[in-house]
Write a protein that holds these residues in place. Structure first.
Motif, PDB file in Angstrom:
ATOM      1  N   ILE A  98       0.246  -4.122   7.688  1.00  0.00           N
ATOM      2  CA  ILE A  98       0.552  -3.071   8.880  1.00  0.00           C
ATOM      3  C   ILE A  98      -0.531  -3.520   9.987  1.00  0.00           C
ATOM      4  O   ILE A  98      -1.830  -3.239   9.913  1.00  0.00           O
ATOM      5  N   ARG A 144      -7.049   2.184  10.387  1.00  0.00           N
ATOM      6  CA  ARG A 144      -6.152   1.739   9.314  1.00  0.00           C
ATOM      7  C   ARG A 144      -5.280   2.760   9.189  1.00  0.00           C
ATOM      8  O   ARG A 144      -4.154   2.367   8.640  1.00  0.00           O
ATOM      9  N   TYR A 183      -0.043   5.523   9.654  1.00  0.00           N
ATOM     10  CA  TYR A 183      -0.099   4.413   9.019  1.00  0.00           C
ATOM     11  C   TYR A 183      -0.112   4.515   7.352  1.00  0.00           C
ATOM     12  O   TYR A 183       0.157   3.989   6.359  1.00  0.00           O
ATOM     13  N   ARG A 186      -3.554  -2.353   5.245  1.00  0.00           N
ATOM     14  CA  ARG A 186      -3.782  -1.856   6.532  1.00  0.00           C
ATOM     15  C   ARG A 186      -5.227  -1.793   6.647  1.00  0.00           C
ATOM     16  O   ARG A 186      -5.997  -1.767   5.825  1.00  0.00           O
TER      17      ARG A 186
END
Length: 316
Positions: A55, A64, A77, A93
């Protein structure tokens, strides 16, 4: 009463099992200065190779989880990662360079370029490949991360590429269009066009109009980043992506219009296009009303729009 208690305990056991499904691993990539810090989220008890999704965050100081100090606390996310893990898909992420636990890796603004973020994403892909734990590696880029992901998907062999709320036009066209809609003197609007023309030629601006709006866009320290960013036009870059592609866009995104996704799909006819009614830029359900739409940016309790995780899982 005893039967009710048994049912309650059984349900509690199922809930505990559900919450224990996913396991996290912290991954740290050493840099010349500081580290890049990320979270690998895996379905529990995975004994075979599974797909993994990298991601890539959008613009600004984004961490993140998809949050930033700019009053964005949507956890978008994080929710994506959890949705993937619940469907047997791993994800990675990470905090962008200069953000969160990757703060120490930040360089001077004047040394930062668009290629820096491309190289960071390439490091994460390389790390996933070297781990030899995954059956597929898919790149997912959100907003500005969509373009970063496009370039990485050209340079490295991956199994899939996903653009979420990614623009199709160059950043100069988008900012010029946004500037035209603002209440600004024509002299300022024309200066924005002239300045972008100079930067697009690869040259720094010799001097700036003494207007705060102009300085905020083109301050000397940001110009190297802008020059490097202007080299890339998403609708051209996506043509070079050989991996299978999925383009996702919400209809109530007030930052990236629905037509941007359609332009990307036209540029890469083999890509699958998924339009989600009512989804905004934070990947949540929201109305088009700007004030109400922006409220979702700071509400971490709202779930992701229905169909988003499902569409990605099906693609993966």
């Amino acid at each position: 009463m005893k039967s009710i208690l048994i049912i309650f305990l059984a349900c509690l056991g199922l809930l505990n099992h559900a919450f224990a499904q996913n396991q996290e691993e912290n991954i740290v990539l050493k840099q010349p200065k500081g580290v890049l810090d990320g979270t690998l989220l895996l379905p529990q008890n995975t004994k075979k190779k599974i797909p993994v999704v990298l991601i890539i965050a959008g613009s600004g100081p984004t961490d993140r989880n998809g949050n930033s100090m700019l009053n964005i606390k949507a956890n978008s996310y994080q929710f994506l990662a959890e949705g993937f893990a619940n469907n047997g898909i791993a994800s990675l992420r990470y905090d962008k360079r200069g953000v969160g636990k990757s703060m120490g890796a930040m360089m001077k603004e004047s040394d930062l370029t668009f290629e820096t973020y491309i190289q960071d994403a390439e490091q994460w892909i390389d790390t996933l490949k070297k781990s030899n734990r995954f059956s597929k590696i898919i790149i997912l880029g959100h907003s500005e991360g969509s373009l970063i992901g496009m370039v990485v998907a050209q340079r490295l062999t991956v199994d899939g590429y996903i653009s979420v709320a990614g623009p199709a036009r160059g950043i100069d066209d988008i900012i010029i269009e946004q500037t035209e809609k603002q209440i600004l003197p024509d002299s300022v609007k024309n200066e924005v066009k002239r300045d972008f023309s100079v930067l697009k030629s690869g040259q720094k601006l010799p001097k700036l109009m003494q207007v705060f709006f102009i300085f905020s866009l083109f301050r000397p320290s940001i110009q190297p980043y802008m020059i490097s960013w202007l080299k890339y036009v998403p609708s051209e870059e996506i043509k070079k992506v050989k991996a299978k592609a999925l383009i996702i866009q919400g209809t109530t995104d007030i930052q990236v219009a629905e037509n941007e996704a359609k332009l990307l799909a036209e540029a890469n006819p083999k890509a699958k296009l998924l339009i989600l009614a009512g989804m905004n830029h934070t990947l949540k359900d929201a109305p088009m009303d700007r004030e109400e739409n922006l409220k979702t940016y700071s509400n971490p309790d709202l779930p992701l729009s229905k169909g988003l995780v499902e569409g990605i899982v099906e693609f993966v």
